[in-house]
Design a protein around this motif. Sequence first.
Motif, mmCIF file in Angstrom:
data_model
loop_
_atom_site.group_PDB
_atom_site.id
_atom_site.type_symbol
_atom_site.label_atom_id
_atom_site.label_comp_id
_atom_site.label_asym_id
_atom_site.label_seq_id
_atom_site.Cartn_x
_atom_site.Cartn_y
_atom_site.Cartn_z
ATOM 1 N N LEU A 249 7.109 20.013 0.972
ATOM 2 C CA LEU A 249 5.887 20.721 0.610
ATOM 3 C C LEU A 249 5.313 21.349 1.871
ATOM 4 N N ASP A 250 5.247 22.650 1.910
ATOM 5 C CA ASP A 250 4.775 23.391 3.078
ATOM 6 C C ASP A 250 3.257 23.530 3.008
ATOM 7 N N LEU A 251 2.555 22.875 3.897
ATOM 8 C CA LEU A 251 1.090 22.889 3.864
ATOM 9 C C LEU A 251 0.501 24.251 4.222
ATOM 10 N N GLU A 252 1.319 25.146 4.760
ATOM 11 C CA GLU A 252 0.812 26.490 5.041
ATOM 12 C C GLU A 252 0.807 27.382 3.800
ATOM 13 N N SER A 253 1.510 26.961 2.752
ATOM 14 C CA SER A 253 1.550 27.778 1.537
ATOM 15 C C SER A 253 1.187 26.996 0.276
ATOM 16 N N ALA B 259 -2.567 17.381 -3.823
ATOM 17 C CA ALA B 259 -3.264 16.286 -4.502
ATOM 18 C C ALA B 259 -2.329 15.544 -5.442
ATOM 19 N N ALA B 260 -1.397 16.259 -6.057
ATOM 20 C CA ALA B 260 -0.452 15.609 -6.967
ATOM 21 C C ALA B 260 0.413 14.586 -6.234
ATOM 22 N N VAL B 261 0.764 14.876 -4.982
ATOM 23 C CA VAL B 261 1.553 13.937 -4.185
ATOM 24 C C VAL B 261 0.684 12.762 -3.737
ATOM 25 N N LEU B 262 -0.583 13.031 -3.445
ATOM 26 C CA LEU B 262 -1.497 12.002 -2.965
ATOM 27 C C LEU B 262 -1.988 11.079 -4.078
ATOM 28 N N GLU B 263 -1.831 11.477 -5.317
ATOM 29 C CA GLU B 263 -2.316 10.681 -6.440
ATOM 30 C C GLU B 263 -1.780 9.255 -6.366
ATOM 31 N N GLY B 264 -2.689 8.286 -6.421
ATOM 32 C CA GLY B 264 -2.295 6.885 -6.405
ATOM 33 C C GLY B 264 -2.109 6.288 -5.023
ATOM 34 N N ALA B 265 -2.276 7.073 -3.968
ATOM 35 C CA ALA B 265 -2.133 6.551 -2.606
ATOM 36 C C ALA B 265 -3.400 5.811 -2.180
ATOM 37 N N GLU B 266 -3.220 4.822 -1.310
ATOM 38 C CA GLU B 266 -4.371 4.116 -0.734
ATOM 39 C C GLU B 266 -4.873 4.784 0.527
ATOM 40 N N ALA B 267 -4.021 5.583 1.175
ATOM 41 C CA ALA B 267 -4.425 6.220 2.432
ATOM 42 C C ALA B 267 -3.616 7.479 2.663
ATOM 43 N N ALA B 268 -4.211 8.393 3.424
ATOM 44 C CA ALA B 268 -3.569 9.655 3.800
ATOM 45 C C ALA B 268 -3.658 9.790 5.314
ATOM 46 N N VAL B 269 -2.566 10.235 5.921
ATOM 47 C CA VAL B 269 -2.516 10.413 7.375
ATOM 48 C C VAL B 269 -2.109 11.847 7.676
ATOM 49 N N PHE B 270 -2.957 12.572 8.410
ATOM 50 C CA PHE B 270 -2.590 13.923 8.826
ATOM 51 C C PHE B 270 -2.028 13.846 10.230
ATOM 52 N N ALA B 271 -0.702 13.991 10.330
ATOM 53 C CA ALA B 271 -0.027 13.954 11.628
ATOM 54 C C ALA B 271 0.764 15.224 11.860
ATOM 55 N N ALA B 272 0.407 16.291 11.144
ATOM 56 C CA ALA B 272 1.126 17.556 11.265
ATOM 57 C C ALA B 272 0.619 18.354 12.458
ATOM 58 N N GLY B 273 1.456 19.269 12.911
ATOM 59 C CA GLY B 273 1.070 20.157 13.995
ATOM 60 C C GLY B 273 2.040 21.317 14.075
ATOM 61 N N ALA B 274 1.572 22.428 14.584
ATOM 62 C CA ALA B 274 2.444 23.598 14.694
ATOM 63 C C ALA B 274 3.591 23.357 15.671
ATOM 64 N N GLY B 275 3.371 22.508 16.649
ATOM 65 C CA GLY B 275 4.444 22.124 17.557
ATOM 66 C C GLY B 275 4.609 23.058 18.735
ATOM 67 N N MET C 83 0.838 -1.198 0.000
ATOM 68 C CA MET C 83 0.000 0.000 0.000
ATOM 69 C C MET C 83 0.874 1.251 0.000
ATOM 70 N N ARG C 84 0.397 2.283 -0.683
ATOM 71 C CA ARG C 84 1.106 3.562 -0.688
ATOM 72 C C ARG C 84 0.402 4.515 0.272
ATOM 73 N N MET C 85 1.148 5.042 1.218
ATOM 74 C CA MET C 85 0.613 5.941 2.237
ATOM 75 C C MET C 85 1.315 7.292 2.135
ATOM 76 N N VAL C 86 0.574 8.359 2.355
ATOM 77 C CA VAL C 86 1.162 9.690 2.405
ATOM 78 C C VAL C 86 0.877 10.283 3.782
ATOM 79 N N ILE C 87 1.932 10.742 4.454
ATOM 80 C CA ILE C 87 1.808 11.253 5.817
ATOM 81 C C ILE C 87 2.175 12.725 5.838
ATOM 82 N N ALA C 88 1.242 13.570 6.229
ATOM 83 C CA ALA C 88 1.513 14.991 6.426
ATOM 84 C C ALA C 88 2.141 15.187 7.801
ATOM 85 N N GLY C 89 3.166 16.042 7.868
ATOM 86 C CA GLY C 89 3.904 16.183 9.116
ATOM 87 C C GLY C 89 4.880 15.039 9.274
ATOM 88 N N GLY C 90 5.553 14.706 8.173
ATOM 89 C CA GLY C 90 6.349 13.488 8.114
ATOM 90 C C GLY C 90 7.538 13.428 9.048
#
Length: 219
Positions: free
Chosen positions: A50-54, A61-77, A1-8
């Motif tokens: 890829l900076d999600l704030e800008s 979406a171009a990075v997510l293309e073809g992924a089976e799942a997306a995980v949002f694990a980002a945070g300002a910290g 499976m291809r996964m994309v994680i925000a806040g990697g």
Amino acid sequence: MRMVIAGGHGQIALRLERLLAERGDSVVGLIRNPAQADDLRAAGAEPVVLDLESATVAEVAAVLEGAEAAVFAAGAGAGSGAARKHTVDHAAAVLFADAAEQAGVRRCLVVSSMGADVRASGGDPVFTEYLRAKGAADDDIRARTALDWTIVRPGALTNDPGTGRVRLAASTGRGSIPRDDVAAVLAGLLLTPATAGLTLELVSGADTVPEALRTATTV
């Protein structure tokens, strides 16, 4: 499976990337700082700067293309001000969800926080804004029908070694949990589609992760 994680490069994300890579998944981690790329590679993930704030929805979406799942694990910290709680913990989560929909990625996990509530008030003002931002993001995700979302709200996070014993339920009561165990639960949730549409709290407990996942599907 291809996964994309925000806040990697986050502490939970790096642990999750290792687990997914070890089981043979293809993992992409979104980062804003190119200097973090080698840490992701060491965890078995492909770094994408890829900076999600800008970024635009189309760029994500171009990075997510073809992924089976997306995980949002980002945070300002820690150390960030109230404004970035809303631009990252809220707005970036919404952007990521928009991009997942555009890319046709249905399965979406969101790492939120116990106590996330847009009506939260009192206490430390920055932490209050953090909870409000997380709560607003959760509300947005829960309103979506094009995503098979699961929202995970961990208790107080620690860097203690994972125990493999957790409690995962709609309401768990206050508690703490090692980041190792949060990552293990997220990895399991990606293979548990029956948890779609659930908002689940997560703390240390008596159940093994597989037991907790089975129980959660009956919530």
